[in-house]
Design a protein around this motif. Structure first.
Motif, PDB file in Angstrom:
ATOM      1  N   ASN A 333      17.246  -3.146  26.896  1.00 49.91           N
ATOM      2  CA  ASN A 333      18.021  -3.349  25.661  1.00 49.91           C
ATOM      3  C   ASN A 333      18.801  -4.660  25.685  1.00 49.91           C
ATOM      4  N   GLU A 334      18.122  -5.713  26.117  1.00 49.10           N
ATOM      5  CA  GLU A 334      18.752  -7.035  26.160  1.00 49.10           C
ATOM      6  C   GLU A 334      18.044  -8.023  25.227  1.00 49.10           C
ATOM      7  N   GLY A 335      17.508  -7.526  24.110  1.00 49.48           N
ATOM      8  CA  GLY A 335      17.001  -8.447  23.097  1.00 49.48           C
ATOM      9  C   GLY A 335      18.157  -9.233  22.491  1.00 49.48           C
ATOM     10  N   TRP A 336      17.812 -10.293  21.800  1.00 48.01           N
ATOM     11  CA  TRP A 336      18.828 -11.197  21.231  1.00 48.01           C
ATOM     12  C   TRP A 336      19.743 -10.457  20.243  1.00 48.01           C
ATOM     13  N   ALA A 337      19.118  -9.711  19.308  1.00 47.57           N
ATOM     14  CA  ALA A 337      19.912  -9.014  18.291  1.00 47.57           C
ATOM     15  C   ALA A 337      20.800  -7.945  18.946  1.00 47.57           C
ATOM     16  N   ARG A 338      20.283  -7.297  19.984  1.00 47.47           N
ATOM     17  CA  ARG A 338      21.065  -6.251  20.677  1.00 47.47           C
ATOM     18  C   ARG A 338      22.256  -6.865  21.407  1.00 47.47           C
ATOM     19  N   GLU A 345      30.095  -4.669  18.630  1.00 46.00           N
ATOM     20  CA  GLU A 345      30.561  -3.293  18.829  1.00 46.00           C
ATOM     21  C   GLU A 345      31.723  -3.263  19.828  1.00 46.00           C
ATOM     22  N   ALA A 346      31.616  -4.052  20.885  1.00 45.48           N
ATOM     23  CA  ALA A 346      32.691  -4.076  21.885  1.00 45.48           C
ATOM     24  C   ALA A 346      33.954  -4.709  21.297  1.00 45.48           C
ATOM     25  N   VAL A 347      33.792  -5.767  20.491  1.00 48.04           N
ATOM     26  CA  VAL A 347      34.961  -6.385  19.843  1.00 48.04           C
ATOM     27  C   VAL A 347      35.668  -5.348  18.970  1.00 48.04           C
ATOM     28  N   ALA A 348      34.848  -4.487  18.330  1.00 41.64           N
ATOM     29  CA  ALA A 348      35.424  -3.459  17.448  1.00 41.64           C
ATOM     30  C   ALA A 348      35.987  -2.276  18.243  1.00 41.64           C
ATOM     31  N   GLY A 349      35.842  -2.288  19.565  1.00 37.35           N
ATOM     32  CA  GLY A 349      36.498  -1.264  20.387  1.00 37.35           C
ATOM     33  C   GLY A 349      35.592  -0.149  20.863  1.00 37.35           C
ATOM     34  N   SER A 350      34.262  -0.250  20.630  1.00 37.41           N
ATOM     35  CA  SER A 350      33.401   0.836  21.139  1.00 37.41           C
ATOM     36  C   SER A 350      32.522   0.366  22.282  1.00 37.41           C
ATOM     37  N   ILE A 351      32.071   1.341  23.052  1.00 35.96           N
ATOM     38  CA  ILE A 351      31.077   1.064  24.091  1.00 35.96           C
ATOM     39  C   ILE A 351      29.761   0.805  23.364  1.00 35.96           C
ATOM     40  N   PRO A 352      29.133  -0.358  23.578  1.00 28.41           N
ATOM     41  CA  PRO A 352      27.893  -0.657  22.865  1.00 28.41           C
ATOM     42  C   PRO A 352      26.825   0.416  23.101  1.00 28.41           C
ATOM     43  N   ASP A 353      26.063   0.695  22.050  1.00 29.30           N
ATOM     44  CA  ASP A 353      25.016   1.714  22.157  1.00 29.30           C
ATOM     45  C   ASP A 353      23.794   1.243  21.360  1.00 29.30           C
ATOM     46  N   PRO A 354      22.642   0.997  21.993  1.00 32.01           N
ATOM     47  CA  PRO A 354      22.428   1.059  23.432  1.00 32.01           C
ATOM     48  C   PRO A 354      23.107  -0.110  24.158  1.00 32.01           C
ATOM     49  N   LEU A 355      23.521   0.195  25.386  1.00 33.64           N
ATOM     50  CA  LEU A 355      24.255  -0.775  26.207  1.00 33.64           C
ATOM     51  C   LEU A 355      23.263  -1.724  26.892  1.00 33.64           C
ATOM     52  N   LEU A 382      18.728   1.252  43.193  1.00 31.84           N
ATOM     53  CA  LEU A 382      18.790   0.483  41.948  1.00 31.84           C
ATOM     54  C   LEU A 382      20.219   0.036  41.731  1.00 31.84           C
ATOM     55  N   THR A 383      20.366  -1.221  41.351  1.00 26.24           N
ATOM     56  CA  THR A 383      21.659  -1.759  40.977  1.00 26.24           C
ATOM     57  C   THR A 383      21.599  -2.057  39.494  1.00 26.24           C
ATOM     58  N   VAL A 384      22.518  -1.506  38.725  1.00 28.39           N
ATOM     59  CA  VAL A 384      22.547  -1.788  37.287  1.00 28.39           C
ATOM     60  C   VAL A 384      23.797  -2.606  36.982  1.00 28.39           C
ATOM     61  N   PHE A 385      23.610  -3.661  36.234  1.00 28.16           N
ATOM     62  CA  PHE A 385      24.730  -4.500  35.796  1.00 28.16           C
ATOM     63  C   PHE A 385      24.684  -4.489  34.269  1.00 28.16           C
ATOM     64  N   ALA A 386      25.661  -3.827  33.649  1.00 26.06           N
ATOM     65  CA  ALA A 386      25.677  -3.730  32.181  1.00 26.06           C
ATOM     66  C   ALA A 386      26.496  -4.876  31.605  1.00 26.06           C
ATOM     67  N   PHE A 406      30.762   5.252  30.293  1.00 26.08           N
ATOM     68  CA  PHE A 406      29.919   4.089  30.622  1.00 26.08           C
ATOM     69  C   PHE A 406      28.687   4.535  31.410  1.00 26.08           C
ATOM     70  N   GLN A 407      28.901   5.439  32.350  1.00 27.29           N
ATOM     71  CA  GLN A 407      27.757   5.907  33.154  1.00 27.29           C
ATOM     72  C   GLN A 407      26.709   6.579  32.258  1.00 27.29           C
ATOM     73  N   GLU A 408      27.194   7.396  31.330  1.00 27.85           N
ATOM     74  CA  GLU A 408      26.284   8.035  30.360  1.00 27.85           C
ATOM     75  C   GLU A 408      25.551   6.975  29.544  1.00 27.85           C
ATOM     76  N   ALA A 409      26.311   5.956  29.109  1.00 32.07           N
ATOM     77  CA  ALA A 409      25.721   4.906  28.258  1.00 32.07           C
ATOM     78  C   ALA A 409      24.652   4.133  29.026  1.00 32.07           C
TER      79      ALA A 409
END
Ligand code: FAD
Length: 516
Positions: A333-338, A345-355, A382-386, A406-409
């Motif tokens: 989920n690292e496309g340009w638009a995402r 979404e983060a600026v607005a105060g939410s955890i991005p979805d999809p992260l 596996l190492t995940v860096f969000a 965050f872990q769920e996301a």
């Protein structure tokens, strides 16, 4: 009682160890003070899961910016393994993906074609030729006194590349060069690791982040430290000890004065050093606090998750072997638009979805961090860096709940692009709990005193000085000055000091030696 030393070093991260080794080898008396019971800061390995013999790189995991000069000067026994696969990026909602395989040009071209990005396959080599020119021009300067902006531009000798990567938002160059959303996103992630910014960032924070991700070693390759990140700090620790530096663990510095007095707590007692020079291996914000003032608190922007799996997950894309997909950086989920949407979404105060997340699998390249039993059973780390997970989303009151969210996301984001639920593959530790370790920015601040969880100790600086910057002192010339003559920066907060590189430590040591 006050003890006199040539150099006192605050903090015992890998940069501080680098400075200690250089200065002790030049005959200086050096005392290094680390508040934790072990050295290495964010460059350490740990058995994160009780009863499980897997030594994971707990925070930082890949090495690009450690100069060969430092390895040679200090005789470091550090082995770095190159990865054949650059990246794999599933196209969300499809069973396709983009595999960039440096060992197979035809296969890579076919993969671009499969996601409808033939034109971008043609543009890719030219774009990375330009970053290669930047790398070859700038990387050799990072262990020298700072070039000026004009000198750096002359060294590059390519005004169009300078303009695209230094003067204008790098996101604009990405948008101009590539058309496919997925391809644009893959390229843009290098501007957003640990940096909270939109893909086209007028403030150019994204450019500075991008630059350090593509110039390392003169190639921009990110290599796997064999044995885990702890081996890098371990080698630096050994060099510092062998050269005669005094390294003190469990020693929390409580104040630093402009004239070089360093007070610290060790055991039940308080100690004072009177140092000719003090090197700060802690974040500038933390140094300001120790000197009685209040700095600007930086903001980190990531969540880090370590997992131990019974095997590699299956992909939706049957054309790609998971060994190839997880052999480089796996982008979810690292496309340009995402990336842009997640920022909003983060600026607005939410955890991005999809992260937006990226994954790296250490054990595929270097199984030695696992016990023979885990290796034989086919287990993988596996190492995940969000990305786009700014510290503003977490505070002391919400940290535990946010960590769980965050872990769920992260798991939701990965499940959305994998061929099976990740949770089904997670091994359990000796206490029967899942082998998942999640660190928010605040967790990182608590553990390491990286303010705001900022992985670079603060916003990155250019690897050159402005043309009118002061160059009157060795510390200014080496990019390690503070407003106090005797207090120098030697950590990630030094100019050019970000990441696991030892550059901050090297450059501070060179400045001290020039000071005489
Ligand atoms: C999750 C994460 C992932 C990362 N991934 C990568 C990666 O893959 N590759 C890469 O190159 N970089 C990565 N980084 C960045 C890299 O780890 C840091 O830039 C680097 O570790 C900084 O090293 P340092 O020696 O300057 O400082 P640190 O590693 O921050 O060490 C500072 C030390 O100072 C100690 N300290 C703080 N305050 C005091 C005090 N008052 N008294 C005494 N001691 C004190 C701390 O305990 C700590 O040990 C990552 C960082 C994080 C957090």
């Amino acid at each position: 009682m006050t003890r006199r030393v040539d150099v006192a070093i605050v903090g015992g991260g890998h940069n501080a160890l680098t400075a200690a080794a250089y200065l002790a080898s030049a005959g200086k008396s050096v005392v290094l003070l680390e508040r934790l019971d072990a050295f290495g800061g964010a460059a350490v390995s740990a058995e994160a899961f009780p009863g499980v013999s897997a030594r994971l790189s707990r925070y930082s995991y890949l090495v690009s910016l450690l100069p060969a000069r430092i390895v040679a000067d200090l005789g470091l026994d550090v082995r770095l393994a190159r990865r054949r696969y650059s990246s794999y990026t599933p196209d969300p909602g499809t069973a396709r993906g983009l595999l960039v395989d440096t060992g197979d040009a035809a296969g890579t071209a076919a993969s671009f074609a499969a996601i409808g990005a033939v034109q971008d396959a043609g543009a890719w080599p030219g774009f990375y030729d330009a970053t290669g020119r930047l790398a070859r021009a700038l990387f050799p300067t990072v262990t020298e006194p700072l070039p000026t902006r004009s000198e750096a531009k002359r060294l590059l000798g390519d005004d169009a590349t300078w303009d695209a990567f230094i003067e204008q938002p790098v996101g604009a160059a990405i948008e101009r060069t590539f058309t496919n959303d997925l391809v644009r996103g893959v390229v843009a992630t290098d501007a957003l690791i640990g940096t909270f910014a939109p893909p086209v960032d007028p403030a150019l924070d994204g450019n500075r982040c991008f630059l350090y991700h593509v110039i390392g070693g003169g190639t921009g390759d990110w290599d796997v430290p064999v044995g885990g990140m702890g081996t890098v700090s371990g080698a630096l620790w050994r060099a510092a000890v062998e050269e005669g530096a005094e390294l003190v663990a469990d020693a929390e510095v409580t104040s630093v004065t402009p004239d070089g007095e360093v007070t610290y707590r060790h055991g039940d007692s308080e100690h004072v050093l009177a140092a000719g020079t003090v090197l700060s291996g802690v974040a500038p914000y933390e140094l300001a606090r120790l000197m009685g003032s209040v700095g600007v608190r930086p903001e980190g922007a990531q969540v880090k998750v370590n997992l131990l799996l019974s095997r590699l997950p299956r992909l939706r894309d049957s054309a790609v072997d998971p060994v190839a997909a997880f052999g480089g950086t796996f982008h979810a989920n690292e496309g340009w638009a995402r990336l842009a949407g997640a920022y909003e979404e983060a600026v607005a105060g939410s955890i991005p979805d999809p992260l937006p997340c990226e994954i790296y699998c250490h054990s595929l390249t270097d199984p030695s961090i696992l016990s023979p039993e885990l290796q034989a059973a086919g287990a993988q780390t596996l190492t995940v860096f969000a990305l786009q997970a700014p510290d503003r989303l977490v505070d002391e009151g919400t940290n535990d709940a946010r960590r769980a969210e965050f872990q769920e996301a992260v798991l939701r984001s990965l499940d959305a692009v994998l061929g099976e639920p990740l949770a089904d593959l997670v091994l359990t530790d000796g206490d029967g709990r899942p082998c998942i370790e999640t660190k928010t920015t605040l967790d990182i601040e608590h553990a390491l005193r990286m303010p705001g969880g900022n992985i670079f100790h603060g916003p990155l600086d250019w690897p050159f000085a402005e043309d009118d910057a002061p160059t009157g002192t060795p510390a200014e010339r080496w990019g390690v000055a503070t407003e106090h003559e005797r207090i120098l920066r030697c950590g990630s907060g030094a100019q050019r000091g970000g990441a696991v590189s030892g550059i901050g430590g090297h450059n501070a040591a060179m400045a001290v030696l020039e000071m005489g």
